[in-house]
Design an enzyme around this catalytic site. Structure first.
Site, mmCIF file in Angstrom:
data_model
loop_
_atom_site.group_PDB
_atom_site.id
_atom_site.type_symbol
_atom_site.label_atom_id
_atom_site.label_comp_id
_atom_site.label_asym_id
_atom_site.label_seq_id
_atom_site.Cartn_x
_atom_site.Cartn_y
_atom_site.Cartn_z
ATOM 1 N N GLU A 34 0.349 -1.534 0.373
ATOM 2 C CA GLU A 34 0.639 -0.026 0.378
ATOM 3 C C GLU A 34 0.693 1.302 0.157
ATOM 4 O OE1 GLU A 34 -3.178 -0.286 0.057
ATOM 5 O OE2 GLU A 34 -3.021 -1.925 -0.061
ATOM 6 N N HIS A 35 2.077 1.308 0.573
ATOM 7 C CA HIS A 35 2.461 2.233 0.866
ATOM 8 C C HIS A 35 4.391 2.812 -0.533
ATOM 9 C CE1 HIS A 35 4.892 5.680 2.760
ATOM 10 N NE2 HIS A 35 3.811 5.876 3.335
ATOM 11 N N PHE A 36 4.509 2.636 -1.290
ATOM 12 C CA PHE A 36 2.802 2.698 -2.565
ATOM 13 C C PHE A 36 3.627 2.010 -3.801
ATOM 14 C CE2 PHE A 36 4.411 7.678 -0.020
ATOM 15 C CZ PHE A 36 2.643 7.462 0.081
#
Length: 163
Positions: A34-36
């Protein structure tokens, strides 16, 4: 989800008030989904948590020398926090913690995360902060044992390897 952000504690010297640990930043770490996506970057808060985990272990080791084996360091304040370098999968972080002051009431520590990249001689600061901890008493024998197992894994390697 639980984040243990130290792979190994390299040195733990409560008499001198210092500790050093390492974290290999891997693309397989849960956070990078999710990051990133497409451009993975380690969140600064996780670097801070890694520094806090090492500094908390040091604080607990210092009060343990003073006979208090039932205290757990709980992060209560972050001062002078700075994030200076982008950390990506494939990098290693060298965490260092140094005691400023420790008593049964709490501890103040200085911590830094150094960026260790393959092929580079210099280890610039990726992050730094002054951390304040309060101590909480642990009454549960099971909780004390679980914490001891995590500490021994960080210091000595996997539990299976120690048998």
């Amino acid at each position: 989800m639980r984040f243990l952000l130290l792979d190994k504690i390299l040195t733990l010297d409560p008499a001198r008030g210092s500790a050093r640990g390492i974290k290999a930043v891997a693309l397989s770490d849960d956070v990078f989904g999710e990051h990133f996506p497409g451009s993975p970057v380690m969140p600064g808060t996780l670097m801070l948590e890694g520094m806090a985990q090492l500094a908390g272990v040091l604080a607990e080791a210092i009060v343990k020398q003073q006979g208090r084996t039932d205290l757990m360091a709980v992060l209560s304040m972050v001062d002078r926090g700075r994030f200076r370098q982008v950390v990506k999968p494939g990098d290693r972080l060298i965490y260092e913690a140094e005691s400023i002051s420790v008593s049964e009431d709490g501890a103040r520590m200085k911590a830094v995360a150094l960026l260790d990249r393959a092929g580079e001689a210099e280890q610039p600061k990726a992050a730094e902060a002054e951390l304040t901890f309060v101590f909480a008493e642990i009454a549960s024998e099971r909780m004390l044992q679980l914490r001891e197992d995590v500490l021994n894994t960080w210091l000595l390697g996997a539990i299976e390897e120690r048998k």
